[in-house]
Design a protein around this motif. Sequence first.
Motif, PDB file in Angstrom:
ATOM      1  N   PRO A 122       0.829  -1.215   0.000  1.00  0.00           N
ATOM      2  CA  PRO A 122       0.000   0.000   0.000  1.00  0.00           C
ATOM      3  C   PRO A 122       0.859   1.258   0.000  1.00  0.00           C
ATOM      4  CG  PRO A 122       0.007  -1.026   2.167  1.00  0.00           C
ATOM      5  CD  PRO A 122       0.717  -1.976   1.250  1.00  0.00           C
ATOM      6  N   LEU A 123       0.248   2.375  -0.351  1.00  0.00           N
ATOM      7  CA  LEU A 123       0.956   3.649  -0.358  1.00  0.00           C
ATOM      8  C   LEU A 123       1.255   4.087   1.073  1.00  0.00           C
ATOM      9  CD1 LEU A 123      -1.082   5.489  -3.122  1.00  0.00           C
ATOM     10  CD2 LEU A 123       1.246   4.588  -3.314  1.00  0.00           C
ATOM     11  N   LEU A 124       2.469   4.567   1.285  1.00  0.00           N
ATOM     12  CA  LEU A 124       2.877   5.082   2.587  1.00  0.00           C
ATOM     13  C   LEU A 124       2.646   6.592   2.631  1.00  0.00           C
ATOM     14  CD1 LEU A 124       6.240   3.136   3.018  1.00  0.00           C
ATOM     15  CD2 LEU A 124       3.981   2.551   3.951  1.00  0.00           C
ATOM     16  N   PRO A 125       2.643   7.188   3.834  1.00  0.00           N
ATOM     17  CA  PRO A 125       2.480   8.651   3.919  1.00  0.00           C
ATOM     18  C   PRO A 125       3.466   9.410   3.040  1.00  0.00           C
ATOM     19  CG  PRO A 125       2.251   7.679   6.090  1.00  0.00           C
ATOM     20  CD  PRO A 125       2.652   6.563   5.173  1.00  0.00           C
ATOM     21  N   SER A 126       4.713   8.951   3.000  1.00  0.00           N
ATOM     22  CA  SER A 126       5.718   9.659   2.184  1.00  0.00           C
ATOM     23  C   SER A 126       5.398   9.559   0.694  1.00  0.00           C
ATOM     24  CB  SER A 126       7.117   9.095   2.459  1.00  0.00           C
ATOM     25  OG  SER A 126       7.149   7.691   2.249  1.00  0.00           O
ATOM     26  N   ASP A 127       4.871   8.411   0.255  1.00  0.00           N
ATOM     27  CA  ASP A 127       4.480   8.270  -1.152  1.00  0.00           C
ATOM     28  C   ASP A 127       3.416   9.294  -1.516  1.00  0.00           C
ATOM     29  OD1 ASP A 127       6.096   5.947  -1.200  1.00  0.00           O
ATOM     30  OD2 ASP A 127       4.393   4.656  -0.703  1.00  0.00           O
ATOM     31  N   LEU A 128       2.423   9.412  -0.646  1.00  0.00           N
ATOM     32  CA  LEU A 128       1.308  10.319  -0.891  1.00  0.00           C
ATOM     33  C   LEU A 128       1.756  11.783  -0.860  1.00  0.00           C
ATOM     34  CD1 LEU A 128      -1.237   8.430   1.370  1.00  0.00           C
ATOM     35  CD2 LEU A 128      -1.468   8.716  -1.110  1.00  0.00           C
ATOM     36  N   VAL A 129       2.578  12.117   0.122  1.00  0.00           N
ATOM     37  CA  VAL A 129       3.021  13.508   0.276  1.00  0.00           C
ATOM     38  C   VAL A 129       3.864  13.943  -0.914  1.00  0.00           C
ATOM     39  CG1 VAL A 129       4.520  15.040   1.625  1.00  0.00           C
ATOM     40  CG2 VAL A 129       2.862  13.573   2.789  1.00  0.00           C
ATOM     41  N   GLN A 130       4.836  13.125  -1.305  1.00  0.00           N
ATOM     42  CA  GLN A 130       5.712  13.515  -2.407  1.00  0.00           C
ATOM     43  C   GLN A 130       4.949  13.588  -3.731  1.00  0.00           C
ATOM     44  OE1 GLN A 130       8.740  14.736  -1.933  1.00  0.00           O
ATOM     45  NE2 GLN A 130       8.293  14.418   0.228  1.00  0.00           N
ATOM     46  N   THR A 131       3.986  12.697  -3.913  1.00  0.00           N
ATOM     47  CA  THR A 131       3.165  12.748  -5.127  1.00  0.00           C
ATOM     48  C   THR A 131       2.322  14.009  -5.150  1.00  0.00           C
ATOM     49  OG1 THR A 131       3.051  10.323  -5.163  1.00  0.00           O
ATOM     50  CG2 THR A 131       1.433  11.515  -6.491  1.00  0.00           C
ATOM     51  N   TYR A 132       1.690  14.311  -4.030  1.00  0.00           N
ATOM     52  CA  TYR A 132       0.824  15.496  -3.980  1.00  0.00           C
ATOM     53  C   TYR A 132       1.637  16.777  -4.153  1.00  0.00           C
ATOM     54  CZ  TYR A 132      -3.493  17.965  -2.879  1.00  0.00           C
ATOM     55  OH  TYR A 132      -4.620  18.754  -2.954  1.00  0.00           O
ATOM     56  N   LYS A 133       2.848  16.787  -3.610  1.00  0.00           N
ATOM     57  CA  LYS A 133       3.707  17.962  -3.776  1.00  0.00           C
ATOM     58  C   LYS A 133       4.073  18.166  -5.246  1.00  0.00           C
ATOM     59  CE  LYS A 133       5.881  18.556   0.760  1.00  0.00           C
ATOM     60  NZ  LYS A 133       7.165  18.550   1.491  1.00  0.00           N
ATOM     61  N   LEU A 134       4.237  17.076  -5.988  1.00  0.00           N
ATOM     62  CA  LEU A 134       4.505  17.201  -7.419  1.00  0.00           C
ATOM     63  C   LEU A 134       3.291  17.782  -8.143  1.00  0.00           C
ATOM     64  CD1 LEU A 134       6.418  13.862  -8.158  1.00  0.00           C
ATOM     65  CD2 LEU A 134       7.351  16.184  -8.344  1.00  0.00           C
ATOM     66  N   LEU A 135       2.086  17.368  -7.741  1.00  0.00           N
ATOM     67  CA  LEU A 135       0.867  17.914  -8.345  1.00  0.00           C
ATOM     68  C   LEU A 135       0.744  19.409  -8.035  1.00  0.00           C
ATOM     69  CD1 LEU A 135      -1.767  15.103  -7.560  1.00  0.00           C
ATOM     70  CD2 LEU A 135      -0.346  15.378  -9.599  1.00  0.00           C
ATOM     71  N   LEU A 136       1.070  19.783  -6.805  1.00  0.00           N
ATOM     72  CA  LEU A 136       1.027  21.196  -6.423  1.00  0.00           C
ATOM     73  C   LEU A 136       2.071  22.008  -7.193  1.00  0.00           C
ATOM     74  CD1 LEU A 136       0.624  20.820  -2.549  1.00  0.00           C
ATOM     75  CD2 LEU A 136      -1.055  21.862  -4.090  1.00  0.00           C
ATOM     76  N   ALA A 137       3.270  21.443  -7.338  1.00  0.00           N
ATOM     77  CA  ALA A 137       4.332  22.142  -8.062  1.00  0.00           C
ATOM     78  C   ALA A 137       3.945  22.351  -9.518  1.00  0.00           C
ATOM     79  CB  ALA A 137       5.636  21.350  -7.963  1.00  0.00           C
ATOM     80  N   ALA A 138       3.269  21.348 -10.097  1.00  0.00           N
ATOM     81  CA  ALA A 138       2.811  21.484 -11.481  1.00  0.00           C
ATOM     82  C   ALA A 138       1.800  22.617 -11.590  1.00  0.00           C
ATOM     83  CB  ALA A 138       2.204  20.170 -11.960  1.00  0.00           C
ATOM     84  N   ARG A 139       0.872  22.675 -10.634  1.00  0.00           N
ATOM     85  CA  ARG A 139      -0.125  23.759 -10.657  1.00  0.00           C
ATOM     86  C   ARG A 139       0.557  25.117 -10.528  1.00  0.00           C
ATOM     87  NH1 ARG A 139      -4.445  24.153  -5.872  1.00  0.00           N
ATOM     88  NH2 ARG A 139      -2.571  24.851  -4.785  1.00  0.00           N
ATOM     89  N   ASP A 140       1.525  25.207  -9.631  1.00  0.00           N
ATOM     90  CA  ASP A 140       2.236  26.476  -9.445  1.00  0.00           C
ATOM     91  C   ASP A 140       3.009  26.883 -10.700  1.00  0.00           C
ATOM     92  OD1 ASP A 140       1.233  26.459  -6.899  1.00  0.00           O
ATOM     93  OD2 ASP A 140       3.100  25.846  -5.922  1.00  0.00           O
TER      94      ASP A 140
END
Length: 324
Positions: A122-140
Motif C-alpha cells: 500500500p501507499l505510505l504517507p511519504s508516497d502520498l506527500v511527495q506525489t501530492y507535492k509534485l501535483l502542487l508544483a505542477a499547478r504552481d
Amino acid sequence: MELISGIPEKYAKATESGDLLFFPSTTTLHQENGVEFEIRLCPALEKKPNLPPPHFDSYEDCEKAEGTKPDPFAPPHNANLLIGELKDEDESEDYVVLFNKYSVVPHHILLVTKEFHSQTAPLLPSDLVQTYKLLLAARDAGRKFFAFYNCGTLSGASQPHKHLQLLPIDPDGPPVERLARKAKLEVPERPFALSTLPYANHIRRLPSSLSSSTPSTELSHILSAAFMSLLDLAISTIRHDPNYPIGPPSYNVILTLEHMHVIPRRGETYTLHETGEELSVNALGFAGTLLVKSERELEAVRKESIGSILRGVGLESVHDLQSL
C-alpha cells in the motif's frame, strides 16, 4: 519546484537521444455513464509483449524469477531519463523521478522509490506527500497533472518496483474527475461513491486549502487518513465478493488535487467478446482513458461498452451497505 519546470527541456533531450521512445496515438471520445471517456488508439502497442503481472516481494525475488527482465528502476539510472531526486524528510524515504521510457503521452513521469519496495504494497504517507507535492508544483508552474498507482497483481501493474505515475491533463481532467466534482456532499470529509458508475468506487474530497505552503506533517495526516478510509472500504468491498481470487487485494488509486479515488480490482484483463482479445486495464481506465492497439479493438470496446469492461475487471458496488 524546479524539477517540474525542467520537464519540457529534459523531455526533448531524452527523445532526441533515443533513450525515450514516444508512440503517437489518436483519441476518440465516447460518452457513457455521465463520463466522456477517451479511447486512445496506439498501434505500436501491437508489438508490446504480454508479460505476466508482477508479484515479487523483494528485489532478490525479482532477480531470481525466471523469464523476467532486470529491474528497470534500479540504479544506475539513465541520465536522460532521470529528472531528479526527492527526499521525504519526515519518513526518511528517498525517491527518483524518471520519464516513462515508453510514452504514449508526452511528459509522462514516474515517482519511484529509490530502494526496492513491492508494487503490491500500500501507499505510505511519504508516497502520498511527495506525489501530492509534485501535483502542487505542477499547478504552481501553470500545468496540471494527475497521479495513479496500480497496486497488486490484478491492478494492471507492469513492473514489480513500487512507483506512481503522473500524467499531464486538460484543465478539467481526468474524465472521471468531471463527474466527481459534480457530487454534492453533506459531509465533505466522508467517503462517497459515484452511483452512476457500474463498478465499486470509493472517493474522498480533499480540502481546497491545500497548497505548496501546507506543512508536510499536515499533508501527511490529511492524505494518509483519506487513503486509509478508502482502502478500508475497498477491502470491505472485496470481502463481500465470495468469488474473489485468492491472494492479496488489488486496487487502483487515482490522485488529483481535489480527490482521491480507490477502486478495488478482481481481474487484470477483460476478454472482448467480439474479437476474443484480452484488454489490459490499469488505473488509467478508471480515470477515463482506455488504451487500444487497433481499429478492430477500438470498435469492439465501443460495442462492448466501457462500463461493462470496467465492471468486468472491477467489483460490484456495496456502498449502500457500507454507509449504513
